[in-house]
Motif scaffolding. Structure first.
Motif, PDB file in Angstrom:
ATOM      1  N   SER A   1      36.173 -49.942 -20.709  1.00 15.59           N
ATOM      2  CA  SER A   1      37.394 -49.823 -19.914  1.00 15.59           C
ATOM      3  C   SER A   1      38.151 -48.586 -20.349  1.00 15.59           C
ATOM      4  O   SER A   1      37.892 -48.029 -21.428  1.00 15.59           O
ATOM      5  CB  SER A   1      38.286 -51.065 -20.074  1.00 15.59           C
ATOM      6  N   VAL A   2      39.072 -48.151 -19.521  1.00 18.60           N
ATOM      7  CA  VAL A   2      39.925 -47.026 -19.890  1.00 18.60           C
ATOM      8  C   VAL A   2      40.702 -47.344 -21.161  1.00 18.60           C
ATOM      9  O   VAL A   2      40.853 -46.505 -22.048  1.00 18.60           O
ATOM     10  CB  VAL A   2      40.888 -46.681 -18.733  1.00 18.60           C
ATOM     11  N   SER A   3      41.170 -48.575 -21.282  1.00 12.78           N
ATOM     12  CA  SER A   3      41.979 -48.973 -22.430  1.00 12.78           C
ATOM     13  C   SER A   3      41.204 -48.949 -23.738  1.00 12.78           C
ATOM     14  O   SER A   3      41.792 -48.807 -24.820  1.00 12.78           O
ATOM     15  CB  SER A   3      42.546 -50.382 -22.206  1.00 12.78           C
TER      16      SER A   3
ATOM     17  N   ARG B   1      38.293 -41.979 -31.623  1.00 10.80           N
ATOM     18  CA  ARG B   1      39.006 -40.923 -32.348  1.00 10.80           C
ATOM     19  C   ARG B   1      39.358 -39.770 -31.400  1.00 10.80           C
ATOM     20  O   ARG B   1      38.580 -39.417 -30.520  1.00 10.80           O
ATOM     21  CB  ARG B   1      38.188 -40.421 -33.539  1.00 10.80           C
ATOM     22  N   VAL B   2      40.516 -39.214 -31.617  1.00  9.97           N
ATOM     23  CA  VAL B   2      41.117 -38.155 -30.802  1.00  9.97           C
ATOM     24  C   VAL B   2      41.577 -38.690 -29.447  1.00  9.97           C
ATOM     25  O   VAL B   2      42.708 -38.463 -29.029  1.00  9.97           O
ATOM     26  CB  VAL B   2      40.166 -36.951 -30.591  1.00  9.97           C
ATOM     27  N   MET B   3      40.707 -39.420 -28.748  1.00 12.14           N
ATOM     28  CA  MET B   3      41.037 -39.900 -27.412  1.00 12.14           C
ATOM     29  C   MET B   3      42.138 -40.953 -27.423  1.00 12.14           C
ATOM     30  O   MET B   3      42.852 -41.119 -26.438  1.00 12.14           O
ATOM     31  CB  MET B   3      39.792 -40.458 -26.728  1.00 12.14           C
ATOM     32  N   GLY B   4      42.302 -41.658 -28.531  1.00 15.44           N
ATOM     33  CA  GLY B   4      43.400 -42.622 -28.616  1.00 15.44           C
ATOM     34  C   GLY B   4      44.745 -41.946 -28.459  1.00 15.44           C
ATOM     35  O   GLY B   4      45.646 -42.450 -27.773  1.00 15.44           O
TER      36      GLY B   4
ATOM     37  N   CYS C   1      54.247 -50.286 -22.182  1.00 12.21           N
ATOM     38  CA  CYS C   1      53.673 -51.472 -22.811  1.00 12.21           C
ATOM     39  C   CYS C   1      52.150 -51.371 -22.910  1.00 12.21           C
ATOM     40  O   CYS C   1      51.561 -51.809 -23.902  1.00 12.21           O
ATOM     41  CB  CYS C   1      54.068 -52.727 -22.034  1.00 12.21           C
ATOM     42  N   VAL C   2      51.506 -50.798 -21.886  1.00 13.58           N
ATOM     43  CA  VAL C   2      50.053 -50.609 -21.931  1.00 13.58           C
ATOM     44  C   VAL C   2      49.679 -49.732 -23.120  1.00 13.58           C
ATOM     45  O   VAL C   2      48.681 -49.976 -23.809  1.00 13.58           O
ATOM     46  CB  VAL C   2      49.539 -49.982 -20.621  1.00 13.58           C
ATOM     47  N   ALA C   3      50.492 -48.700 -23.378  1.00 11.33           N
ATOM     48  CA  ALA C   3      50.215 -47.786 -24.494  1.00 11.33           C
ATOM     49  C   ALA C   3      50.544 -48.405 -25.845  1.00 11.33           C
ATOM     50  O   ALA C   3      49.820 -48.187 -26.827  1.00 11.33           O
ATOM     51  CB  ALA C   3      51.006 -46.499 -24.306  1.00 11.33           C
ATOM     52  N   LEU C   4      51.620 -49.180 -25.912  1.00  4.46           N
ATOM     53  CA  LEU C   4      52.099 -49.699 -27.192  1.00  4.46           C
ATOM     54  C   LEU C   4      51.383 -50.967 -27.639  1.00  4.46           C
ATOM     55  O   LEU C   4      51.325 -51.257 -28.841  1.00  4.46           O
ATOM     56  CB  LEU C   4      53.607 -49.978 -27.107  1.00  4.46           C
TER      57      LEU C   4
ATOM     58  N   ILE D   1      49.696 -59.109 -23.661  1.00  6.19           N
ATOM     59  CA  ILE D   1      50.765 -58.245 -23.144  1.00  6.19           C
ATOM     60  C   ILE D   1      50.161 -57.013 -22.476  1.00  6.19           C
ATOM     61  O   ILE D   1      50.627 -56.564 -21.417  1.00  6.19           O
ATOM     62  CB  ILE D   1      51.729 -57.832 -24.271  1.00  6.19           C
ATOM     63  N   HIS D   2      49.103 -56.478 -23.087  1.00  8.28           N
ATOM     64  CA  HIS D   2      48.437 -55.304 -22.530  1.00  8.28           C
ATOM     65  C   HIS D   2      47.906 -55.576 -21.123  1.00  8.28           C
ATOM     66  O   HIS D   2      48.158 -54.805 -20.196  1.00  8.28           O
ATOM     67  CB  HIS D   2      47.283 -54.880 -23.445  1.00  8.28           C
TER      68      HIS D   2
END
Length: 223
Positions: free
Chosen positions: A51-53, A59-62, A98-101, A125-126
């Motif tokens: 998934s995109v998430s 690494r780096v992409m996060g 919220c998706v990011a956190l 939550i994500h």
């Protein structure tokens, strides 16, 4: 009802509503593309993630994942739009934050993914935030973007409305297919190997991006 179009701001110190729409659209399209390509180039991934998430743990992409989501969240929260559009855009912006956190869970850890979060409240939550994010953007395309003060819209506006409608239908269809997959097909390895979640998310984000680029009049602009 105030209607902010692409020609309503002339102060060069201010980012126009039109420019903001284009920026939001560009990020929507670039998010999955940059993660997918960057995962191969910088993350050491030999294949597309589920998934995109999941790129949160690459690494780096996060950092790219969180940074782009924060950018689109800020743009959505500061977006004005038409009538009550800003209320819906703020909701979408908060959902993007919220998706990011709150990262998703990762059941399996391929070589290019660090140890992920187990199934938890964080991942719940994500998923809820991601559903709200895509759901609100679908609502923008199907209804809010198609509104007009003119009872007989000009040809370019009618063309843009067709783009909004099709983008909204595509996003809605992707949401439905994601629900079907998680409800009935998630355990089938032959389907898992096709990475349906990543591709459906990519298609939905592309439709979202095209819709906002059209609203920014990059497509079917008024003369």
């Amino acid at each position: 009802m105030p209607h902010y179009d692409c020609k309503d701001q002339y102060d060069p110190r201010i980012v126009s509503t039109c420019t903001l729409r284009k920026l939001i659209g560009c990020i929507g399209i670039l998010l999955p593309l940059s993660l997918g390509i960057g995962g191969f180039v910088f993350g050491g991934c030999s294949e597309i993630q589920s998934s995109v998430s999941d790129y949160y743990y690459v690494r780096v992409m996060g950092d790219v994942f969180v940074g782009l989501l924060f950018a689109v969240a800020v743009f959505l929260i500061t977006y004005r739009g038409y009538d009550r559009d800003h209320l819906w855009s703020r909701l979408a912006g908060i959902a993007a934050f919220c998706v990011a956190l709150f990262p998703t869970c990762v059941d399996a850890n391929p070589p290019c993914i660090a140890a992920g979060e187990p199934e938890s409240t964080t991942s719940t939550i994500h998923f809820i935030s991601a559903a709200v994010f895509i759901g609100v953007l679908t609502y923008f395309s199907l209804f809010l973007f198609r509104k007009s003060d003119d009872p007989q819209p000009q040809q370019q506006k009618r063309r843009r409305n067709s783009v909004y409608l099709w983008c909204g239908i595509i996003m809605l269809l992707c949401l439905v297919l994601l629900v079907v997959y998680f409800a009935f097909l998630e355990q089938q390895m032959s389907i898992q190997n096709l990475k349906p979640v990543f591709w459906l998310e990519t298609i939905a984000l592309a439709a979202f991006g095209v819709s906002w680029l059209t609203k920014g009049q990059l497509i079917f602009a008024d003369p």
